[in-house]
Design a protein around this motif. Structure first.
Motif, PDB file in Angstrom:
ATOM      1  N   VAL A  44      26.929 -10.784 -43.986  1.00  0.00           N
ATOM      2  CA  VAL A  44      27.127 -10.161 -42.667  1.00  0.00           C
ATOM      3  C   VAL A  44      28.305  -9.208 -42.810  1.00  0.00           C
ATOM      4  O   VAL A  44      29.332  -9.569 -43.400  1.00  0.00           O
ATOM      5  CB  VAL A  44      27.450 -11.234 -41.601  1.00  0.00           C
ATOM      6  N   ILE A  45      28.132  -7.974 -42.299  1.00  0.00           N
ATOM      7  CA  ILE A  45      29.197  -6.980 -42.440  1.00  0.00           C
ATOM      8  C   ILE A  45      30.131  -7.051 -41.236  1.00  0.00           C
ATOM      9  O   ILE A  45      29.712  -6.891 -40.081  1.00  0.00           O
ATOM     10  CB  ILE A  45      28.596  -5.553 -42.558  1.00  0.00           C
ATOM     11  N   LYS A  46      31.398  -7.296 -41.532  1.00  0.00           N
ATOM     12  CA  LYS A  46      32.399  -7.337 -40.467  1.00  0.00           C
ATOM     13  C   LYS A  46      32.901  -5.916 -40.221  1.00  0.00           C
ATOM     14  O   LYS A  46      33.291  -5.205 -41.153  1.00  0.00           O
ATOM     15  CB  LYS A  46      33.584  -8.208 -40.891  1.00  0.00           C
ATOM     16  N   ILE A  47      32.868  -5.525 -38.963  1.00  0.00           N
ATOM     17  CA  ILE A  47      33.262  -4.161 -38.579  1.00  0.00           C
ATOM     18  C   ILE A  47      34.385  -4.284 -37.545  1.00  0.00           C
ATOM     19  O   ILE A  47      34.225  -5.016 -36.555  1.00  0.00           O
ATOM     20  CB  ILE A  47      32.066  -3.424 -37.911  1.00  0.00           C
ATOM     21  N   PRO A  48      35.500  -3.581 -37.756  1.00  0.00           N
ATOM     22  CA  PRO A  48      36.566  -3.674 -36.752  1.00  0.00           C
ATOM     23  C   PRO A  48      36.161  -3.020 -35.428  1.00  0.00           C
ATOM     24  O   PRO A  48      35.456  -2.008 -35.420  1.00  0.00           O
ATOM     25  CB  PRO A  48      37.748  -2.935 -37.395  1.00  0.00           C
ATOM     26  N   MET A  49      36.597  -3.609 -34.320  1.00  0.00           N
ATOM     27  CA  MET A  49      36.264  -3.097 -32.987  1.00  0.00           C
ATOM     28  C   MET A  49      36.981  -1.764 -32.750  1.00  0.00           C
ATOM     29  O   MET A  49      38.210  -1.725 -32.679  1.00  0.00           O
ATOM     30  CB  MET A  49      36.700  -4.127 -31.935  1.00  0.00           C
ATOM     31  N   CYS A  50      36.215  -0.701 -32.672  1.00  0.00           N
ATOM     32  CA  CYS A  50      36.749   0.624 -32.337  1.00  0.00           C
ATOM     33  C   CYS A  50      35.532   1.530 -32.124  1.00  0.00           C
ATOM     34  O   CYS A  50      34.399   1.107 -32.394  1.00  0.00           O
ATOM     35  CB  CYS A  50      37.639   1.174 -33.461  1.00  0.00           C
ATOM     36  N   GLU A  51      35.771   2.736 -31.628  1.00  0.00           N
ATOM     37  CA  GLU A  51      34.664   3.644 -31.320  1.00  0.00           C
ATOM     38  C   GLU A  51      33.770   3.874 -32.551  1.00  0.00           C
ATOM     39  O   GLU A  51      32.545   3.722 -32.487  1.00  0.00           O
ATOM     40  CB  GLU A  51      35.269   4.967 -30.849  1.00  0.00           C
ATOM     41  N   GLN A  52      34.395   4.197 -33.685  1.00  0.00           N
ATOM     42  CA  GLN A  52      33.630   4.456 -34.906  1.00  0.00           C
ATOM     43  C   GLN A  52      32.906   3.191 -35.361  1.00  0.00           C
ATOM     44  O   GLN A  52      31.794   3.239 -35.880  1.00  0.00           O
ATOM     45  CB  GLN A  52      34.562   4.975 -36.017  1.00  0.00           C
TER      46      GLN A  52
ATOM     47  N   ARG B  95      24.089   1.860 -36.141  1.00  0.00           N
ATOM     48  CA  ARG B  95      23.303   2.377 -37.276  1.00  0.00           C
ATOM     49  C   ARG B  95      22.870   1.242 -38.202  1.00  0.00           C
ATOM     50  O   ARG B  95      21.734   1.220 -38.687  1.00  0.00           O
ATOM     51  CB  ARG B  95      24.135   3.380 -38.078  1.00  0.00           C
ATOM     52  N   LEU B  96      23.777   0.307 -38.448  1.00  0.00           N
ATOM     53  CA  LEU B  96      23.435  -0.803 -39.348  1.00  0.00           C
ATOM     54  C   LEU B  96      22.364  -1.696 -38.725  1.00  0.00           C
ATOM     55  O   LEU B  96      21.454  -2.162 -39.411  1.00  0.00           O
ATOM     56  CB  LEU B  96      24.695  -1.607 -39.710  1.00  0.00           C
ATOM     57  N   ALA B  97      22.469  -1.905 -37.399  1.00  0.00           N
ATOM     58  CA  ALA B  97      21.464  -2.734 -36.714  1.00  0.00           C
ATOM     59  C   ALA B  97      20.089  -2.090 -36.854  1.00  0.00           C
ATOM     60  O   ALA B  97      19.084  -2.784 -37.077  1.00  0.00           O
ATOM     61  CB  ALA B  97      21.835  -2.917 -35.249  1.00  0.00           C
TER      62      ALA B  97
ATOM     63  N   THR C 219      25.771  -7.474 -38.366  1.00  0.00           N
ATOM     64  CA  THR C 219      27.203  -7.161 -38.277  1.00  0.00           C
ATOM     65  C   THR C 219      27.930  -8.185 -37.408  1.00  0.00           C
ATOM     66  O   THR C 219      27.333  -8.835 -36.545  1.00  0.00           O
ATOM     67  CB  THR C 219      27.423  -5.765 -37.658  1.00  0.00           C
ATOM     68  N   ASN C 220      29.221  -8.269 -37.677  1.00  0.00           N
ATOM     69  CA  ASN C 220      30.123  -9.117 -36.900  1.00  0.00           C
ATOM     70  C   ASN C 220      31.280  -8.219 -36.470  1.00  0.00           C
ATOM     71  O   ASN C 220      32.031  -7.740 -37.319  1.00  0.00           O
ATOM     72  CB  ASN C 220      30.604 -10.265 -37.808  1.00  0.00           C
ATOM     73  N   VAL C 221      31.373  -7.941 -35.174  1.00  0.00           N
ATOM     74  CA  VAL C 221      32.457  -7.064 -34.717  1.00  0.00           C
ATOM     75  C   VAL C 221      33.712  -7.907 -34.532  1.00  0.00           C
ATOM     76  O   VAL C 221      33.749  -8.861 -33.745  1.00  0.00           O
ATOM     77  CB  VAL C 221      32.085  -6.289 -33.436  1.00  0.00           C
ATOM     78  N   THR C 222      34.723  -7.556 -35.322  1.00  0.00           N
ATOM     79  CA  THR C 222      35.929  -8.378 -35.416  1.00  0.00           C
ATOM     80  C   THR C 222      37.100  -7.715 -34.677  1.00  0.00           C
ATOM     81  O   THR C 222      36.988  -6.581 -34.227  1.00  0.00           O
ATOM     82  CB  THR C 222      36.252  -8.645 -36.907  1.00  0.00           C
ATOM     83  N   LEU C 223      38.172  -8.470 -34.540  1.00  0.00           N
ATOM     84  CA  LEU C 223      39.366  -8.011 -33.814  1.00  0.00           C
ATOM     85  C   LEU C 223      39.039  -7.741 -32.342  1.00  0.00           C
ATOM     86  O   LEU C 223      39.425  -6.724 -31.769  1.00  0.00           O
ATOM     87  CB  LEU C 223      39.985  -6.779 -34.485  1.00  0.00           C
ATOM     88  N   ILE C 224      38.306  -8.688 -31.749  1.00  0.00           N
ATOM     89  CA  ILE C 224      37.961  -8.610 -30.319  1.00  0.00           C
ATOM     90  C   ILE C 224      39.065  -9.313 -29.522  1.00  0.00           C
ATOM     91  O   ILE C 224      39.390 -10.477 -29.780  1.00  0.00           O
ATOM     92  CB  ILE C 224      36.603  -9.313 -30.059  1.00  0.00           C
ATOM     93  N   PHE C 225      39.633  -8.600 -28.575  1.00  0.00           N
ATOM     94  CA  PHE C 225      40.705  -9.169 -27.749  1.00  0.00           C
ATOM     95  C   PHE C 225      40.430  -9.061 -26.249  1.00  0.00           C
ATOM     96  O   PHE C 225      41.285  -9.409 -25.438  1.00  0.00           O
ATOM     97  CB  PHE C 225      42.053  -8.502 -28.101  1.00  0.00           C
ATOM     98  N   SER C 226      39.243  -8.547 -25.870  1.00  0.00           N
ATOM     99  CA  SER C 226      38.902  -8.503 -24.443  1.00  0.00           C
ATOM    100  C   SER C 226      37.395  -8.674 -24.295  1.00  0.00           C
ATOM    101  O   SER C 226      36.622  -8.405 -25.233  1.00  0.00           O
ATOM    102  CB  SER C 226      39.328  -7.164 -23.811  1.00  0.00           C
ATOM    103  N   SER C 227      36.987  -9.109 -23.075  1.00  0.00           N
ATOM    104  CA  SER C 227      35.556  -9.329 -22.875  1.00  0.00           C
ATOM    105  C   SER C 227      34.804  -8.000 -22.790  1.00  0.00           C
ATOM    106  O   SER C 227      33.622  -7.939 -23.121  1.00  0.00           O
ATOM    107  CB  SER C 227      35.302 -10.197 -21.644  1.00  0.00           C
ATOM    108  N   SER C 228      35.491  -6.932 -22.381  1.00  0.00           N
ATOM    109  CA  SER C 228      34.804  -5.626 -22.362  1.00  0.00           C
ATOM    110  C   SER C 228      34.462  -5.205 -23.789  1.00  0.00           C
ATOM    111  O   SER C 228      33.372  -4.670 -24.046  1.00  0.00           O
ATOM    112  CB  SER C 228      35.656  -4.555 -21.666  1.00  0.00           C
ATOM    113  N   GLN C 229      35.368  -5.462 -24.722  1.00  0.00           N
ATOM    114  CA  GLN C 229      35.067  -5.129 -26.127  1.00  0.00           C
ATOM    115  C   GLN C 229      33.854  -5.925 -26.608  1.00  0.00           C
ATOM    116  O   GLN C 229      32.974  -5.386 -27.295  1.00  0.00           O
ATOM    117  CB  GLN C 229      36.272  -5.454 -27.021  1.00  0.00           C
TER     118      GLN C 229
END
Ligand code: G3P
Length: 221
Positions: free
Chosen positions: A81-89, A96-98, A104-114
């Motif tokens: 599983v590819i970990k991707i940091p939470m940001c626009e890019q 694209r990966l999906a 993918t696993n979106v990491t560095l999540i600190f809010s529910s909106s993210q």
């Protein structure tokens, strides 16, 4: 609740696999740098040991490079599983990966909106960091509750990996809230098994058993 081990250390992974409790592994650049080895060969070794998902993170700042870096990593094994940091890019890369069937696993999540945006982008997993929120006097577990509610409201298939777990209470609260996965460092996994009253109880049972055996030995037949 599934349990992932949050480490890149081979000895810890072997011990956890032997316990039969581990459903996957999460690594990150910091955890891999602690091992001091070439990261891809370290990941290859981890993938051989673990049947479930093995998370490997990309570090490029833009979507094109994240996707480029993700490709060879995803070929290391079917369970990567590819970990991707939470940001626009990062969100562009997730989409694209999906589309290419790469998890993918979106990491560095600190809010529910993210978390909501990551799920909409097509992330298979999101990783909210509870310990780091607590470190700055926030409430990490409140964030988990919010994300569980939002994902339930809209029937997202994205799984929540509670990350940055520092102690057994984080683990138990994750299960009570209904998070899908908790990723735990090895020292937390060890503490989950322990209770001082269990140790005291085992000790007392062993002593009483010895006492009985000695009493029977000295008893005339
Ligand atoms: O997987 C990443 C996350 O668990 C990091 O934890 O302790 O560095 O905040 P920590």
């Amino acid at each position: 609740m599934k349990i992932f081990l949050d480490t890149a250390n081979i000895t810890e992974i072997k011990r956890a696999v032997e316990l039969g409790l581990i459903d996957g592994v999460t690594t990150n650049p910091t955890l891999l740098s602690k091992e001091g080895r070439e990261p891809v060969s370290q990941l290859r070794e981890i993938i051989k040991l673990v049947h479930g998902p093995v998370n490997a993170e990309v570090v490029s700042p833009d979507a094109d490079d994240m996707v480029k870096d993700a490709k060879p990593l995803s070929k290391l094994g079917k369970n990567v599983v590819i970990k991707i940091p939470m940001c626009e890019q990062g969100l562009i890369a997730v989409r694209r990966l999906a589309e290419q069937g790469i998890k993918t696993n979106v990491t560095l999540i600190f809010s529910s909106s993210q978390a909501l945006l990551a799920a909409k982008a097509g992330a298979s997993y999101v990783s909210p960091f509870v310990g780091r929120i607590d470190d700055i006097s926030g409430n990490g577990m409140e964030l988990i509750q919010e994300i569980v509610t939002i994902f339930d409201n809209y029937l997202f298939k994205t799984e929540i990996i509670v990350a940055s777990i520092r102690h057994p209470v984080h683990f138990v609260q994750s299960a009570m809230i209904g998070a899908h996965i908790a990723t735990v460092p090895f020292n937390v996994l060890e503490r989950l098994m322990k209770h001082p009253l269990t140790d005291r109880g085992i000790d007392a049972f062993n002593k009483d058993w010895e006492k009985l055996k000695n009493a029977l030995k000295s008893k005339p037949h």
